[in-house]
Scaffold this motif. Sequence first.
Motif, mmCIF file in Angstrom:
data_model
loop_
_atom_site.group_PDB
_atom_site.id
_atom_site.type_symbol
_atom_site.label_atom_id
_atom_site.label_comp_id
_atom_site.label_asym_id
_atom_site.label_seq_id
_atom_site.Cartn_x
_atom_site.Cartn_y
_atom_site.Cartn_z
ATOM 1 N N THR A 120 24.162 33.249 16.042
ATOM 2 C CA THR A 120 23.846 31.677 16.386
ATOM 3 C C THR A 120 25.212 30.964 15.991
ATOM 4 O OG1 THR A 120 23.092 31.622 14.274
ATOM 5 C CG2 THR A 120 21.432 31.844 15.707
ATOM 6 N N PRO A 121 25.367 29.875 16.505
ATOM 7 C CA PRO A 121 24.424 29.253 17.411
ATOM 8 C C PRO A 121 24.604 29.498 18.954
ATOM 9 C CG PRO A 121 26.723 28.057 17.115
ATOM 10 C CD PRO A 121 26.890 29.450 16.323
ATOM 11 N N GLN A 122 23.833 29.087 19.851
ATOM 12 C CA GLN A 122 23.465 29.122 21.032
ATOM 13 C C GLN A 122 23.834 28.004 21.887
ATOM 14 O OE1 GLN A 122 19.981 31.675 22.009
ATOM 15 N NE2 GLN A 122 20.078 32.802 20.057
ATOM 16 N N TRP A 123 24.971 27.644 22.137
ATOM 17 C CA TRP A 123 25.382 26.313 22.999
ATOM 18 C C TRP A 123 25.609 26.848 24.257
ATOM 19 C CZ3 TRP A 123 24.249 22.033 20.812
ATOM 20 C CH2 TRP A 123 24.141 21.669 19.498
ATOM 21 N N HIS A 124 25.053 26.038 24.997
ATOM 22 C CA HIS A 124 25.236 26.373 26.371
ATOM 23 C C HIS A 124 26.171 25.328 27.387
ATOM 24 C CE1 HIS A 124 21.834 29.449 26.664
ATOM 25 N NE2 HIS A 124 21.649 28.446 25.591
ATOM 26 N N ILE A 125 27.253 25.783 27.871
ATOM 27 C CA ILE A 125 28.125 24.740 28.262
ATOM 28 C C ILE A 125 28.000 24.472 30.007
ATOM 29 C CG2 ILE A 125 30.675 24.251 28.821
ATOM 30 C CD1 ILE A 125 29.718 24.839 25.803
ATOM 31 N N GLY A 148 31.784 31.703 21.090
ATOM 32 C CA GLY A 148 30.335 32.028 20.945
ATOM 33 C C GLY A 148 29.447 31.317 21.692
ATOM 34 N N ALA A 149 29.832 30.523 22.789
ATOM 35 C CA ALA A 149 28.918 30.151 23.533
ATOM 36 C C ALA A 149 28.142 31.088 24.414
ATOM 37 C CB ALA A 149 29.769 29.382 24.806
ATOM 38 N N SER A 150 26.968 30.801 24.479
ATOM 39 C CA SER A 150 25.971 31.481 25.199
ATOM 40 C C SER A 150 26.131 31.587 26.806
ATOM 41 C CB SER A 150 24.369 30.936 24.859
ATOM 42 O OG SER A 150 24.026 31.313 23.387
ATOM 43 N N LEU A 233 22.786 21.947 24.444
ATOM 44 C CA LEU A 233 23.496 21.674 25.916
ATOM 45 C C LEU A 233 24.804 20.771 25.483
ATOM 46 C CD1 LEU A 233 21.010 21.059 28.768
ATOM 47 C CD2 LEU A 233 21.453 23.348 27.535
ATOM 48 N N ILE A 234 25.908 21.345 25.886
ATOM 49 C CA ILE A 234 27.159 20.635 26.061
ATOM 50 C C ILE A 234 27.478 20.191 27.522
ATOM 51 C CG2 ILE A 234 29.580 20.595 25.549
ATOM 52 C CD1 ILE A 234 28.943 22.460 23.223
#
Length: 290
Positions: A120-125, A148-150, A233-234
């Motif tokens: 983790t973390p699990q950020w989606h761009i 580490g973006a998912s 989400l980003i």
Amino acid sequence: MQSLGPLRPRSTVLVKRPWLTKPFNWRALSSIPPSDYSNQSRGGLPRFFSETLPSSKGGVIRVQGDEFWHMTKVLRLKTDDRVELFNGKGGLVEGFIQNIDRSSIDFVALEDPKLVLPQTPQWHIFAAFGSLKGGRADWLVEKCTELGASSVTPLLTQRSSTISDNRVERLQRVILAAAKQCQRLHEMKLNHPMKIDNLIPLVAKSKQSFIAIAEGTPLVSALTSTTKESSGLIIVGPEGDFTEKEVDLITEAGATAVGLGPHRLRVETATIAILATLTLWSGSQQISNC
């Protein structure tokens, strides 16, 4: 969040069939929690990608294509040299090169494959980077991989264009190279380009979403009054920013509008600034020091 249909790189691995006497059993793999993997991620063995891993100690697979070239032509590895293979889904196995021919190597596993639990973390761009020139898009996906973006999704807006297929293939290669360099075992997905209309339902379902706009509340200030989450989400717009209508649609769906200071930032700069800040803020201790 729902699957966004990741684009997959072309397979370059052939499996040597004789040793496959039974189906691959992922449940039989030994699992390593992320905290126990932190030291292994800085191991000294060369690591290469393979969609297929041996099912057990002594298993043999054949590796071709770009990874074969990297092994033999770039690093000039020889028979009996020890290496690691990973499959982008948390699978990792140590072994050695048994044989080298003109177009492939035979890899022999020295242990049963390990399955490392997701970090983790699990950020989606979601970033509108289709119009970026030169190597700027490469830099964006490379750094997202390292941080580490998912997943990364090219966002199609009124002021940004789509991405050609040949460019997508290049970005896939950049992501794989970055994953190998920073010892990342779980792949970062590169999704198909998405329009704003298709993004709105994802924002509505997400516990936390941030959209970068020039007039937004400073990111750090916004975080002080926000519930801490380890995923979300980003959303970053194009060089000319989102249109007012696009901002309204995204914020009305539940995204928090945030700013990154008084200066106008490039797409890739804003994306990485937000990702790095949120990764640290969410309390993860799993960032690879690449």
